[in-house]
Scaffold this active site. Structure first.
Site, short mmCIF file in Angstrom:
data_model
loop_
_atom_site.label_atom_id
_atom_site.label_comp_id
_atom_site.label_asym_id
_atom_site.label_seq_id
_atom_site.Cartn_x
_atom_site.Cartn_y
_atom_site.Cartn_z
N SER A 157 0.62 -1.10 -0.06
CA SER A 157 -0.08 -0.07 0.06
C SER A 157 0.99 1.26 0.06
CB SER A 157 -0.92 0.13 1.16
OG SER A 157 -1.72 -1.16 1.16
N HIS A 165 9.30 3.42 -3.37
CA HIS A 165 9.11 3.02 -1.93
C HIS A 165 10.02 3.76 -1.20
CE1 HIS A 165 8.04 -0.72 -4.33
NE2 HIS A 165 6.80 -0.51 -3.47
N ASP A 171 10.49 -0.59 5.82
CA ASP A 171 9.35 -1.40 6.24
C ASP A 171 9.89 -2.71 6.95
OD1 ASP A 171 10.12 -2.96 4.20
OD2 ASP A 171 8.15 -3.07 3.48
N THR A 193 22.05 -10.43 2.43
CA THR A 193 20.68 -10.77 2.64
C THR A 193 20.55 -11.13 4.24
OG1 THR A 193 20.54 -12.86 1.83
CG2 THR A 193 20.16 -10.80 0.30
N ASP A 234 22.66 -5.27 6.97
CA ASP A 234 21.44 -5.77 6.16
C ASP A 234 20.37 -5.66 7.32
OD1 ASP A 234 19.83 -6.80 3.84
OD2 ASP A 234 19.87 -8.56 5.37
N1 LIG Z 1 16.38 -12.10 -2.88
C1 LIG Z 1 16.55 -12.33 -1.49
N2 LIG Z 1 16.89 -13.36 -0.88
C2 LIG Z 1 16.93 -13.42 0.58
N3 LIG Z 1 16.74 -12.39 1.20
C3 LIG Z 1 16.31 -11.24 0.65
C4 LIG Z 1 16.07 -11.08 -0.60
N4 LIG Z 1 15.77 -10.06 -0.95
C5 LIG Z 1 15.71 -9.41 0.31
N5 LIG Z 1 16.15 -10.09 1.17
C6 LIG Z 1 16.22 -9.99 2.79
O1 LIG Z 1 14.91 -9.30 2.97
C7 LIG Z 1 15.23 -8.10 3.76
C8 LIG Z 1 14.00 -6.98 3.72
O2 LIG Z 1 12.79 -7.56 4.04
P1 LIG Z 1 11.54 -6.65 3.92
O3 LIG Z 1 11.60 -5.53 4.64
O4 LIG Z 1 10.29 -7.54 4.14
O5 LIG Z 1 11.94 -6.49 2.30
P2 LIG Z 1 10.88 -5.74 1.24
O6 LIG Z 1 10.46 -4.60 1.92
O7 LIG Z 1 12.17 -5.46 0.13
O8 LIG Z 1 9.98 -6.65 0.65
C9 LIG Z 1 16.64 -7.77 3.25
O9 LIG Z 1 17.21 -6.97 4.39
C10 LIG Z 1 17.26 -8.91 3.19
O10 LIG Z 1 18.06 -9.58 4.40
O1 LIG Z 2 4.81 -1.61 -2.07
C1 LIG Z 2 5.75 -2.51 -1.93
C2 LIG Z 2 5.81 -3.53 -3.21
O2 LIG Z 2 4.85 -4.20 -3.43
C3 LIG Z 2 7.26 -4.35 -3.12
O3 LIG Z 2 7.12 -5.25 -2.21
P1 LIG Z 2 8.48 -5.79 -1.46
O4 LIG Z 2 9.06 -4.47 -0.70
O5 LIG Z 2 7.72 -6.66 -0.04
O6 LIG Z 2 9.21 -6.31 -2.30
#
Ligand SMILES: Nc1ncnc2c1ncn2[C@@H]1O[C@H](COP(=O)(O)OP(=O)(O)O)[C@@H](O)[C@H]1O
Ligand SMILES: O=C[C@H](O)COP(=O)(O)O
Length: 638
Positions: free
Chosen positions: A56, A233, A468, A559, A616
């Site tokens: 959102s 974002h 987030d 990650t 990270d």
């Molecule tokens: N392709 C990936 N494989 C494994 N871990 C990932 C990957 N992409 C992001 N991450 C992990 O996810 C964390 C972020 O989580 P989250 O905030 O839920 O992600 P997003 O807001 O980008 O969806 C990063 O700090 C990293 O550790």
């Molecule tokens: O608004 C967020 C997007 O849908 C991307 O989602 P993500 O940060 O979980 O990858």
């Protein structure tokens, strides 16, 4: 940066806003639990359900684009975090149900339009897999990756370009094409050709602020500065530069779009015609401007004019021009420019022998011109007539949707098997050398540890991502505590595999985002490994291997795998719990010095001062969880 809001917290904001979107269009219904919006009077001509969604904060996306001629259903996550796989699955069910019941079994074709973000790719992918298994649905996806700002990264990121605001243009085009009766394979070919010939770039004058987040969670830009190569974002842009003048800014943006074919990384060169022009003389193109929410309409009009006159000086005369706040980033003072090359889309369809459709340029453009009932695109033009004195009652409507979902479960095959997973295994906690009381204490302590680091995670993620991560982890921790408190899950009453399987469902339902999907996958695999007789020492490493099938992330990619892998390794090698947790913490600490190849950090320049100094956030969160477990259990695990 503006930090004052009408709603000072984001608590409950998404559902309230979705209700607002549904109130604008009598043809829509909301399912609160999954934050899905769907058409309740789908037209008989559409054979395929078109579904999109994402985090959102991008309103009117995607609820505002749900309506005849655009999306059949949409699904929303929390602010800037993708919806979970179970939300996506429910949205698919509701889209299929919007066909008349009698036709339900024949209309099981779904096309997902996914913006290229890891969380969205994982969660929409898993939701689609579940729909194929349980409903026999045939699902295809079109991935929108139109951002050209980071094409020349070296080494190239494994994530690929982001999806920007032109996602909505793709929804419009494919929604109208579906409405005209095209089949799923035809829509997939059209969608792939469109996204291949779509290029966008964003710019921001400043960041936006998420209601309820700390006021200093995102840095402001200096006077006269802007960020070029912006996502949706709030993550930092690809580079900071002086605005100079509006003319210079638009010129730089158009240049990046027009040069995008030349900038593509060498690995794309063969198949995508690297070193070519994006537009050839005489090509028919569409110009599409997206206001991220905080630029005045006055200025947007002037940007349209500036872009058109600069394109005219290059002999490019767009046949269609669109400008609106189509896909916002809350109220970010920024915008993006996109160009869709309709002629190149036509060429791609006619030259590609595997394409399942041929469409002329006028046909492609007609999909943009077609009317739609989605309020966010043009506004609803005709309202179904209501009887005198008849009013909509949203409580009744929401209750009807709940009943509809329940009745749909009779259409599912294998649901029980899927949900219980490894539940039949009766192995006890004691048999794997764990004491239930200790497991519960460890789990509760892990949740408390997440709350302790929540603001730190928000800060790290705001530096290198979208800010987030703290909220996403805290949502999971809150849901686990509440599931334990109200005995939805109980360590003592459940076997280890069933407990872990339930835990994965709780996390998957509550977290969303990339980390929610990864936790869901990891714990599902862990449950399966335990059910198959693996010990608590060997099962996590095997679960990590299973996770590796869904993400290319390996140790060193910056990650959460950098914390999880040393933990699983050390556990499998028989080390004591204190040592295995120390290994995870060291892994998380080392991410400070790693260059990202995955996740949202890849969009952020990491050589800049101070940026590389933060770890990270996902890895940091995993290490915090594990040290919380360690604090919670007073005895070693064996
Ligand atoms: N392709 C990936 N494989 C494994 N871990 C990932 C990957 N992409 C992001 N991450 C992990 O996810 C964390 C972020 O989580 P989250 O905030 O839920 O992600 P997003 O807001 O980008 O969806 C990063 O700090 C990293 O550790
Ligand atoms: O608004 C967020 C997007 O849908 C991307 O989602 P993500 O940060 O979980 O990858």
């Amino acid at each position: 940066m503006k930090t004052k809001h009408v709603f000072e917290s984001s608590e409950g904001l998404v559902v309230k806003s979705l209700r607002g979107a549904v109130a604008l269009n009598p043809s829509l219904r909301l399912h609160k639990g999954s934050k899905s919006v769907f058409i309740c009077d789908r037209s008989p001509t559409a054979r395929v359900s078109i579904i999109s969604g994402g985090g959102s904060g991008h309103e009117p996306a995607h609820a505002g684009y749900t309506g005849r001629g655009m999306l059949t259903a949409s699904v929303a996550g929390d602010i800037f975090a993708s919806p979970s796989a179970s939300q996506v699955f429910t949205a698919i069910q509701l889209a299929l149900a919007s066909c008349k019941q009698a036709e339900f079994s024949e209309k099981k074709e779904v096309l997902l339009i996914i913006n290229n973000y890891t969380g969205d790719r994982l969660n929409f992918g898993l939701g689609a897999e579940r729909a194929s298994t349980l409903l026999g649905t045939h699902v295809e996806s079109v991935v929108v990756a139109d951002d050209v700002s980071l094409l020349d990264q070296d080494p190239p990121s494994l994530v690929g370009p982001r999806g920007l605001g032109a996602n909505i243009l793709v929804c419009k085009l494919l929604g109208a094409a579906a409405e005209s009766g095209l089949a799923l394979v035809e829509l997939k070919s059209l969608g792939d050709a469109v996204v291949d010939n779509l290029a966008s770039i964003g710019v921001g004058m400043d960041h936006c602020h998420v209601p309820g987040r700390p006021k200093d969670s995102v840095g402001s830009l200096k006077d006269g500065e802007c960020e070029l190569g912006l996502g949706l974002h709030n993550e930092p842009g690809a580079r900071r530069m002086q605005i100079g003048s509006a003319e210079n800014l638009v010129q730089e943006m158009l240049k990046q779009i027009l040069d995008c074919r030349r900038k593509r990384s060498p690995k794309h060169t063969d198949e995508e015609g690297g070193d070519r022009d994006f537009i050839f003389p005489g090509d028919e193109v569409v110009l599409y401007l997206n206001n991220l929410g905080g630029i005045s309409q006055l200025e947007m009009g002037a940007v349209v004019d500036e872009a058109l006159s600069q394109l005219a000086s290059l002999d490019v005369f767009p046949t269609r021009v669109y400008s609106h706040a189509y896909m916002t980033s809350l109220n970010a003072p920024g915008f993006s420019i996109s160009i869709l090359n309709a002629s190149a889309t036509y060429r791609r369809l006619s030259e590609n022998s595997s394409a399942k459709l041929s469409a002329t340029v006028p046909q492609i453009l007609s999909y943009l011109d077609a009317p739609t009932g989605a309020s966010g695109w043009l506004g609803v033009r005709s309202w179904p007539s209501a009887k005198e004195g008849e009013h909509r009652d949203r409580n009744v409507e929401e209750q009807e949707t709940e009943s509809l979902l329940q009745s749909l479960s009779s259409h599912q095959s294998g649901d029980k098997m899927f949900r219980s997973g490894a539940a039949n295994n009766q192995k006890t906690w004691e048999a794997i050398n764990l004491v239930p009381v200790q497991v519960e204490k460890g789990l509760r302590s892990a949740c408390e540890a997440v709350f302790t680091v929540e603001s730190e995670l928000t800060h790290f993620d705001a530096e290198v991502g979208d800010g987030d991560c703290g909220t996403t982890f805290a949502n999971g921790a809150r849901a686990v505590l509440s599931a334990l408190d109200n005995q939805q899950i109980g360590v003592r009453d459940m076997s280890p595999p069933s407990f872990i399987r339930k835990l994965s469902e709780v996390l998957e339902d509550s977290m969303g985002g990339t980390s929610g999907a990864l936790f869901g996958l990891f714990f599902t695999a862990l449950s399966r490994e335990l059910a198959e007789g693996e010990s608590f020492r060997s099962a996590p490493l095997r679960a990590l291997n299973a996770l590796s099938k869904h993400t290319p992330a390996r140790p060193g990619d910056r990650t959460l795998v950098d914390a999880l892998a040393p933990f699983c390794d050390a556990l499998a090698h028989g080390e004591g719990f204190r040592e295995v947790v120390a290994a995870a913490m060291q892994g998380a600490e080392e991410t400070r010095y790693m260059k990202p190849r995955l996740g949202r950090s890849t969009y952020v320049p990491m050589d800049g001062e101070g940026v590389g100094a933060v770890p990270d956030p996902g890895a940091w969160g995993v290490a915090a969880i594990l040290s919380g477990v360690e604090r919670g259990i007073s005895d070693p695990i064996e």
